[in-house]
Design an enzyme around this catalytic site. Structure first.
Site, PDB file in Angstrom:
ATOM      1  N   GLN A  74      34.835  45.235  40.421  1.00 14.89           N
ATOM      2  CA  GLN A  74      35.667  46.037  39.524  1.00 14.89           C
ATOM      3  C   GLN A  74      37.126  45.605  39.633  1.00 14.89           C
ATOM      4  O   GLN A  74      37.887  46.134  40.433  1.00 14.89           O
ATOM      5  CB  GLN A  74      35.518  47.523  39.838  1.00 14.89           C
ATOM      6  N   PHE A  75      37.509  44.636  38.799  1.00 13.39           N
ATOM      7  CA  PHE A  75      38.868  44.115  38.829  1.00 13.39           C
ATOM      8  C   PHE A  75      39.897  45.179  38.474  1.00 13.39           C
ATOM      9  O   PHE A  75      41.058  45.074  38.856  1.00 13.39           O
ATOM     10  CB  PHE A  75      39.008  42.899  37.901  1.00 13.39           C
ATOM     11  N   THR A  76      39.491  46.230  37.783  1.00 11.71           N
ATOM     12  CA  THR A  76      40.439  47.259  37.347  1.00 11.71           C
ATOM     13  C   THR A  76      41.046  48.039  38.513  1.00 11.71           C
ATOM     14  O   THR A  76      42.020  48.768  38.327  1.00 11.71           O
ATOM     15  CB  THR A  76      39.773  48.244  36.363  1.00 11.71           C
TER      16      THR A  76
END
Length: 150
Positions: A74-76
């Site tokens: 989850q790069f966010t």
């Protein structure tokens, strides 16, 4: 690396209508973000920390209970919302850098003897979970080496 951990009694990830990873608990859902400075060693260190973190029922760890982990990239988690109304993702490592580090994290958990489910790196995913507790903890590699507050 930045990881949001949730104790779960059940969790799954679905991609394009197919379940790609599923666990029943007690276990952990790990949402995993990778930044530019992270290395395979960072992934190993955090996997060891998470595998032995005593946050499951009875103050037990995943290793103690042979509890499963669902790991989802989850790069966010590295969103920067300080300016304007649109987040910046510049602190998140690009896929060609972050995918091998995420894979190392998963392999390190498996190396600790844990059953690990995953999503599909870079895909649009639907994550379902039953947060048990609720317990939600943020583990950040930048924080692990800092001294504790007095």
């Amino acid at each position: 690396m930045r990881i949001v951990l949730q104790t779960v009694s059940k969790a799954s990830v679905t991609v394009e209508g197919s379940v790609t990873g599923e666990i029943t608990g007690p276990g952990l859902l790990a949402l995993v973000g990778v930044t530019h400075e992270d290395t395979p060693e960072t992934a190993k260190k955090l996997a060891e920390k998470i595998a032995t973190l005593r946050i499951l029922p009875g103050e037990k760890s995943c290793v103690d209970l042979s509890a499963p982990v669902l790991a989802v990239s989850q790069f966010t988690l590295y969103a920067d919302v300080r300016k304007g109304r649109r987040p910046s993702w510049s602190a998140a490592a690009p896929g060609d850098v972050s995918e091998p580090i995420f894979d190392q994290f998963v392999e390190s958990l498996r190396g600790a003897g844990l059953d690990v489910g995953t999503g599909v790196f870079g895909a649009h995913m639907q994550v379902e979970l039953i947060n048990d507790g609720p317990v939600t903890i943020i583990v950040d590699s930048d924080e692990l080496d800092r001294p504790r507050r007095q």
